[in-house]
Write a protein that holds these residues in place. Structure first.
Motif, short mmCIF file in Angstrom:
data_model
loop_
_atom_site.label_atom_id
_atom_site.label_comp_id
_atom_site.label_asym_id
_atom_site.label_seq_id
_atom_site.Cartn_x
_atom_site.Cartn_y
_atom_site.Cartn_z
N PRO A 424 -33.59 21.66 51.77
CA PRO A 424 -32.15 21.69 52.09
C PRO A 424 -31.32 22.45 51.06
O PRO A 424 -30.49 23.28 51.41
CB PRO A 424 -31.77 20.20 52.13
N LEU A 454 -32.94 21.80 59.95
CA LEU A 454 -32.08 20.72 59.46
C LEU A 454 -30.81 20.66 60.30
O LEU A 454 -29.73 21.04 59.85
CB LEU A 454 -31.73 20.96 57.99
N TYR A 457 -26.66 20.19 59.30
CA TYR A 457 -26.50 20.28 57.84
C TYR A 457 -25.15 20.91 57.55
O TYR A 457 -24.95 22.10 57.68
CB TYR A 457 -27.65 21.09 57.26
N TRP A 494 -30.04 15.43 51.37
CA TRP A 494 -29.97 16.88 51.52
C TRP A 494 -29.17 17.55 50.41
O TRP A 494 -28.95 18.75 50.45
CB TRP A 494 -29.36 17.24 52.87
#
Length: 790
Positions: A424, A454, A457, A494
């Motif tokens: 991340p 992801l 995000y 993350w």
């Protein structure tokens, strides 16, 4: 410090999950065959695996197979459940403090009709761990609905077994209690940390039983401060290897648990009791604590949050690896999910603050160690991620982007890219570096790739919005920023920026509105940001810019910003000073910058901006005095050295250009200064912009003798004579020296023939003198030459 596994790390659990999975395949075959004896044998075989974590997981998952199984007769289902329960109860009798096994046994008892026993076991699991919950694919209601009692009575031998197993399970549940009396040791490595160590040790003292500090060669009061706080101090020579030093501290600790912090990391004292409570959860091997990484300058409110493995069982195998950004996650049994827990225990990390990094020259040290690690053969994605991160901190965005792209391509080739714990952070920093390098189209495209891995995000959505705005696509930019607001901040796992889904997105949305000339909308958005996020200081600069663009007098801008944000903090003062300085309101900017430095003397970049403001007012000696306070290790040392050299040569003094080189002044600029100082050197063409800027400043300050000396340095510039004349002519014209500008352009025409740029310059000079007919003649001729060339 980084606590994530690098692909090249060696794990003692390599192949463990594969072993467990192979065992499960065999156990599942016995279930499909309806062979209870063989299933019992598979449970027994799971209990004979060498590694205790593999043994536990194989038994737990094998028993879980029986709970999830469908088909067969009620009698057969009951026998499988009883067999699984027998194995789980045996394990609980040896180690009652296992919330997942208690849950599992309770589910089995539910299926076998012992609701009271199941309730007791569920209560015991919650007593150990309030977050304990049944397996999502195996619900108690589903088991009860398909259990033997729903269709027939249990066989007599199963009933007898259930009575015995239920009693044993309840006894185990009664014994299941969090452990008491277990101890915690704080372990850390230090070197010249007198500024922060005392605060860190004081904050942790009530949460731990032992303080172990390894000093690697301090020359300040670090050791004395550690001893004052009751720490045991060990001395270990620095070998350029963080894991080695950290493991010395861990080897020396005698407590049951190890808390790992650095001197610039401060435990939130309110969470000390919860940290103590974690020590009783003996079914865990490690805990993630929640880190708030303060960035920028102290007080500006910028930060990121992440979960970081910091509390570990004190076992010999739990040790770090890696010269820098040392890792430990791969040494833990992460393939058993219940062995590692994410907690709400917080600590604050101040090491990413600009002033802290500058004072300790961390980035230069980190780059040196990373390059040494690379020379030793490490070419992993994790190494490139760390190299990119350090270059990004140092402002070398293009170099950072290349390292990030290398790391990204390599982890994307892996079957499961998300298994890389740094994925991340890599994704968001890669886009940030691309945007900072002017590669917005790539940032948009790669952002989509990151979001496929992801989804949702926030930080990536935000960077895509910035990329869209850079490309002029205000509609998409606004949509991205509004999506970020809907998402909110990214999960701590993350490593997202604090405020990415809130105030940061609002500020970016206001930028879009301003780009669309919607000044009222932009102001409303910024006021909303200040109202909803009063601790966020990033609103001051865009608000000041907006006020100036909307016609607010410079003198009134600070008060107007303060009316929205409240009293200006040092960070706010700096943010307001920058747009004021850029708008030419130098005196107002100076006042704000002095307020910043009075409160934060070590905010060196504010000192550099103040020096520039003083230069623009002709106060050269004062400017030199300011930058003299900037240490050569500061991130803005090169800018300070540039100012110091300029003042020295502009006032007829000697510039310390060797010191400027040491501070990081680029080679092309150094050559320009050396030529100005009268040295016989070639000046690279890349120095042309800085030469023009300095000539411009000298002309504005009416330092004519220095101007003439620097103008002679233009002759050493590695450009054709025609381009050198263009550079000088442009400076003369901007500063109103029309005759000198005309001489340069006339000479260019005489030496090289008719020239469209020279004729256009002469037209501007004619206009400035009111000779508009002559100006039109020059412009017409320039257009004719351009048309012929086309």
């Amino acid at each position: 410090m980084t606590l994530q596994a690098s692909p090249g790390s060696t794990s003692p659990f390599a192949g463990a999950r594969a072993t467990v999975d192979a065992h499960l395949v065999r156990a599942h075959a016995t279930l499909r065959a309806g062979d209870v004896r063989a299933f019992a044998a598979s449970l027994h075989a799971a209990g004979r695996l060498d590694d205790p974590q593999s043994r536990y997981l194989a038994r737990r998952l094998t028993a879980q197979l029986a709970l999830a199984a469908t088909g067969g007769t009620p009698e057969l289902a009951a026998r499988f459940l009883a067999t699984a329960l027998d194995a789980v109860v045996c394990d609980l009798e040896g180690t009652p403090a296992e919330p997942v096994l208690l849950e599992l046994a309770g589910l089995a008892l539910t299926g076998l009709g012992d609701r009271a026993g199941a309730t007791a076991l569920a209560a015991a699991a919650r007593r150990l761990d309030p977050t304990a919950q049944a397996f999502p694919t195996v619900s108690a209601d589903a088991i009860a609905a398909r259990g033997p009692l729903a269709t027939a009575a249990l066989p007599a031998d199963v009933q007898e077994a259930v009575r015995d197993l239920g009693a044993r399970a309840r006894a185990a549940a009664d014994a299941a209690r969090p452990a008491t009396g277990l101890t915690i040791a704080l372990t850390m490595i230090v070197r010249d940390e007198e500024a922060m160590l005392g605060r860190t040790l004081a904050a942790a003292r009530t949460a731990v039983d032992e303080l172990v500090v390894v000093d690697t060669g301090s020359t300040d009061r670090t050791v004395e401060i550690a001893l004052e706080h009751g720490a045991r101090v060990l001395h270990h020579p620095w070998t350029g290897h963080f894991a080695e030093a950290r493991n010395v501290a861990m080897d020396a600790a005698t407590a049951d648990w190890l808390l790992v912090l650095d001197a610039d990391e401060v435990l939130v004292e309110a969470d000390a009791a919860l940290l103590r409570e974690l020590a009783g959860r003996t079914w865990r091997e490690a805990f993630y604590l929640r880190a708030t990484n303060h960035t920028g300058e102290l007080g500006d409110g910028s930060a990121s949050t992440t979960d970081s493995l910091r509390l570990l069982r004190n076992r010999p195998g739990h040790r770090y690896e890696g010269r820098i950004h040392e890792q430990i996650a791969h040494r833990l049994p992460g393939f058993v999910p219940e062995r590692v827990e994410r907690t709400a225990v917080r600590f604050e990390h101040f090491g990413y603050l600009g002033e802290v990094r500058e004072a300790k020259d961390k980035s230069a040290r980190n780059l040196e160690l990373l390059e040494r690690q690379r020379a030793e053969g490490d070419d992993s994605p994790f190494l490139h991620f760390n190299l990119g991160s350090e270059h990004l901190v140092l402002g070398s965005a293009p170099t950072a982007a290349e390292h990030f792209l290398t790391a990204w391509r390599r982890i994307r080739a892996d079957r499961d890219p998300t298994s890389f714990g740094f994925a991340p952070s890599l994704g968001s920093r890669m886009l940030k570096a691309l945007n900072a390098s002017g590669r917005a189209a790539e940032a948009l495209e790669l952002g989509d790739d990151v979001l496929r891995l992801l989804p949702g995000y926030t930080d990536v959505v935000l960077e895509q919005g910035r990329a869209a705005l850079a490309l002029g696509d205000t509609r998409r930019a606004a949509a991205q920023f509004r999506q970020a607001l809907e998402l909110g901040d990214a999960p701590t796992k993350w490593h997202g920026a604090v405020g990415a889904g809130g105030p940061i997105a609002l500020v970016e949305l206001a930028r879009v509105q301003r780009a669309e000339q919607d000044h009222a909308g932009a102001r409303a958005t910024l006021e909303r940001c200040a109202r909803e996020h009063p601790g966020f200081h990033g609103v001051a600069e865009p608000l000041a810019e907006l006020l100036l663009a909307s016609g607010t007098p410079a003198a009134g801008v600070p008060a107007a910003v303060e009316a929205v944000t409240g009293a200006l903090s040092p960070a706010d003062c700096f943010q307001v000073a920058v747009p004021l300085y850029e708008a030419g309101a130098v005196a107002e900017a100076e006042g704000l910058l002095r307020r910043v430095l009075q409160a934060r003397p070590h905010v060196h970049h504010a000192r550099v901006v103040l020096a520039e403001a003083l230069l623009s007012q002709g106060r050269l000696e004062e400017a030199a005095a300011e930058v003299a306070h900037v240490p050569p290790t500061a991130g803005c040392a090169a800018a300070a050295a540039r100012t110091a050299a300029f003042v020295a040569l502009a006032t007829g003094g000697d510039a310390d250009l060797d010191a400027a080189a040491h501070a990081g002044l680029p080679d092309d600029e150094l050559a320009a200064f050396r030529a100005w100082a009268g040295q016989d050197v070639a000046v690279p063409a890349a120095a042309a912009p800085v030469l023009a800027t300095m000539l411009d400043a000298l002309a504005r300050l009416e330092r004519f003798e220095a101007f003439e000396a620097l103008a002679r340095a233009v002759d050493a510039l590695a450009l054709p004579a025609r381009e050198r004349r263009e550079l000088l002519a442009g400076v003369y014209l901007r500063r109103g020296f029309l005759d000198s500008a005309a001489e340069e352009w006339i000479a260019a025409v005489q030496e090289d023939g008719p020239d469209a740029r020279a004729l256009d310059g002469l037209a501007r000079i004619a206009d400035a003198r009111g000779l508009h007919d002559d100006a039109e003649v020059f412009r017409t001729e320039a257009r004719t030459l351009l048309a012929a060339a086309a």
